[in-house]
Each structure stands twice: as C-alpha cells, then as structure tokens.
Design a protein around this motif. Structure first.
Motif: not given
Ligand SMILES: Cc1ncc(COP(=O)(O)O)c(C=O)c1O
Length: 352
Positions: A68-70, A176-178, A212-214
């Motif tokens: 997600g961060t990347g 949009l950060d989804g 990842t979260k779903c």
């Molecule tokens: C809103 C949001 N964006 C992005 C991420 C993705 O982060 P990660 O680099 O841990 O996959 C997360 C993870 O918790 C998040 O809650």
C-alpha cells in the motif's frame, strides 16, 4: 482479574491481521504451475488488467505494486513534477503512517489541510489556493483522499464529486487511496456501479485499489483513469521499487478478487461483522459508542486495567491514547463465534 473465557480465534486488531481468502490461495496455486515471463509479461497480468477495464467499464491502465505505501508513492510519483505538492488530510496514511516515504522517495511535500472526521473538506482544499502561481511556494498539484478513511468514515459520492470538481478547477489531479475500497463500495451500494460512481465517474484520476485488506496475501493495484496519466508509469514504478518480477502472483490474486465481485463480498462481510459487534456492545455505556460503524472499525473508549486485560486476552491496538480510545477492526473472515466470544470478554471486564 484475567478473563477465563476462550479467546476468539480471530482477533479484532486489524483486517491486515487476517489470512487470505481461499479463492485467492487457489488462484496462487494455479498461477504456480509452470513458467511465465517476468515483470508482467504473463497471461495472468494481461487478464487482470482486462478485468479492471471491465470492472470500471473504461479504458483504464492498471499497474500492480507490492504494497500500500509503495503503491501510493508510485501513484503520486506519476502525477507530480518537481516543486509540486500533495494535499491531504491530517489523518492520511500517506502523511501519518508511511514514514515520510513520499517525501523521501519522490521528493514531494505533503500539505495537510482542514480535516473533519478524517475527511478533507472543501474549505481545507481551498486553503492552499493562495500558494498557486507563486514561485516562493511549493505548487499543490494533487489532492489525495482515502476511501474508506483512516478514521473508519466514508466520503459520500457527492462529497467526492465536489472535491474533485474543486480540485480540477484549481488545476489539481485527484488520487484516491483505496486500501479499503472494498469496504467502501460494499457500504455505499455494493455494486460495480457504486465503485464507478465513487471513483472515476466522480472525477478521481488515479486509484490505489487495495487487495491485501480484503483477502489478498500481498500486492496492490494502481488504476489510472486515462492512458495519458500512466504514460511514464512503467519507469516510475521501477524507480519507486514497486516492480515485482514474478508479477503473476499479484495479478492472479486480483483476478480472483475481481471474479464475480469477490472483493465486494469480502468487504461486505467485514462491514457486517463490525455492525454486529457494534449492536452487541453499544449498550455498554463506558465504551462510549454511539454511531454504527460506516465500514469495519469501531473506536471505543477503554481505560486500564480493563484495556490491558482485554488486550492480553485478545489483542487490539490503542488508537488515541490521550482520549483513551482503542480500535477494534473486523476482517472478511470474522465469524459470529469470534464476535460472541469477544463480546463475552468485553462484558466480563466491564462488569469487573
Ligand atoms: C489508508 C491506508 N492506506 C494504505 C495502507 C497500506 O499500507 P501498507 O504499506 O502497510 O500496505 C494502509 C494500511 O494500513 C491504510 O490503512
């Protein structure tokens, strides 16, 4: 006094703490047969990219990333030129929870603006307008919003449209950060039409589409509304270290998640579990819970020793220590039995 009841099998710590959906694991097993060319030159990636086109019913360009961060850094990097900045909420993951990755890796500045319930307000966005055109100021070029937000809230489709209109009028693009897009879609209507209305039809330009979260194992997708936005994406993805060589293992997961809208179903399950948890604990006044969760997280108040006793029994995170707030989060696999057990533990510590 320690809790003597059996702890839930699955925690209420995070949707990130959950395992992967069986359909995703099966897709990974199938993708493991034989050899395939690396870096996305494989049939899984081609099929998953096509699946995103039909999901959004437009000529989107999809690029897969590791995490997600990347994915956020990569997506923003595609939209920014030197001396340009990103406008975001004070609670945005990109500014609060990504260790300054965007600042360091793509050398941008994050401009935090007025935020209500985790959401950027039109007033907040307008507050950076005076920077535009002045050589002494970094130039706001992208608005990033998170849906569902880090605070477990949702922008309505109208709110997203208004923010996109305003951003575009100011000359900004919208990202949009989804990371929890599945939960948001499930909560706002639960169909492909909801997804389209909430994103590109509302004016969003680029989406980080969380997997990842779903129910995924790892990997995120960055979806560009128009090919021209993705023109330099293949270079920027590599430069931001998000090009996975065995890409078929990310693409195969997305193929599974998009098949029959599985991601919406998994998002819905997590949301329903949070509603059910809320219904069972909202009468416990010390928790100070008054509003149904919009998606899959609750933010009750809990003080020690009750808090630590519960955390030792079934782990969850502190949220706002000063406000004695913790976070309980459900996942796609939270079961009714997990909820029953957790609620029984909560009742016991509160009674004590
Ligand atoms: C809103 C949001 N964006 C992005 C991420 C993705 O982060 P990660 O680099 O841990 O996959 C997360 C993870 O918790 C998040 O809650």
């Amino acid at each position: 006094m320690p809790i003597v009841l059996p702890a839930p099998e699955r925690w209420f710590a995070s949707d990130n703490a959950a395992g992967a959906a069986p359909q995703v694991l099966e897709a990974l097993r199938e993708a493991n047969e034989g050899h395939a060319l690396a870096y996305g030159n494989d049939p899984w990636t081609r099929r998953a990219q096509e699946a995103f086109k039909s999901l959004f019913d437009r000529d989107v360009v999809t690029q897969f990333a590791y995490g997600g961060t990347g994915a956020n850094v990569f997506a923003l990097g595609c939209l920014l030129r030197p001396a340009e900045a990103v406008v975001c909420s004070r609670n945005a993951h990109v500014t609060y929870d990504e260790t300054g990755a965007a600042e360091r890796i793509i050398g941008t500045k994050l401009l935090e603006v007025d935020t209500v319930d985790g959401k950027v307000t039109p007033l907040g966005l307008s507050s950076v307008e005076h920077l535009l055109g002045s050589e002494h100021h970094v130039q706001p070029a992208v608005l990033t919003i998170t849906q569902a937000t880090e605070m477990g809230t949702l922008y309505s489709i109208d709110e997203i449209r208004s923010l996109c209109d305003l951003a575009h009028d100011m000359g900004l693009l919208v990202h949009l950060d989804g990371a929890r897009i599945a939960n948001a879609v499930a909560a706002l209507g639960g169909s492909r039409a909801t997804l389209r209305a909430m994103t590109f039809d509302a004016g969003v330009d680029v989406v980080t589409f969380g997997g990842t979260k779903c129910g995924g194992v790892f990997g995120e997708a960055v979806v560009f509304a128009r090919p021209e936005l993705a023109e330099r994406s293949k270079y920027i993805r590599k430069q931001t270290t998000q090009l996975h060589s065995k890409m078929r293992f990310i693409s195969a997961q997305y193929e599974a998640l998009l098949q029959d809208d599985l991601f919406i179903d998994l998002g819905r399950r997590a949301n329903t579990a949070a509603h059910s948890l809320f219904t069972r604990v909202s009468e416990l006044s010390p928790l100070d819970l008054h509003v149904q969760p919009a998606v899959n997280s609750l933010f009750p108040r809990l003080m020690d020793p009750a808090k630590s006793t519960l955390q030792e029994w079934s782990f969850f995170w502190d949220w706002d220590v000063a406000a004695s707030q913790v976070r309980w989060m459900t996942a796609w696999d939270t079961s009714p039995t997990d909820i029953e057990r957790f609620v029984a533990g909560v009742r016991q510590v509160i009674a004590n």
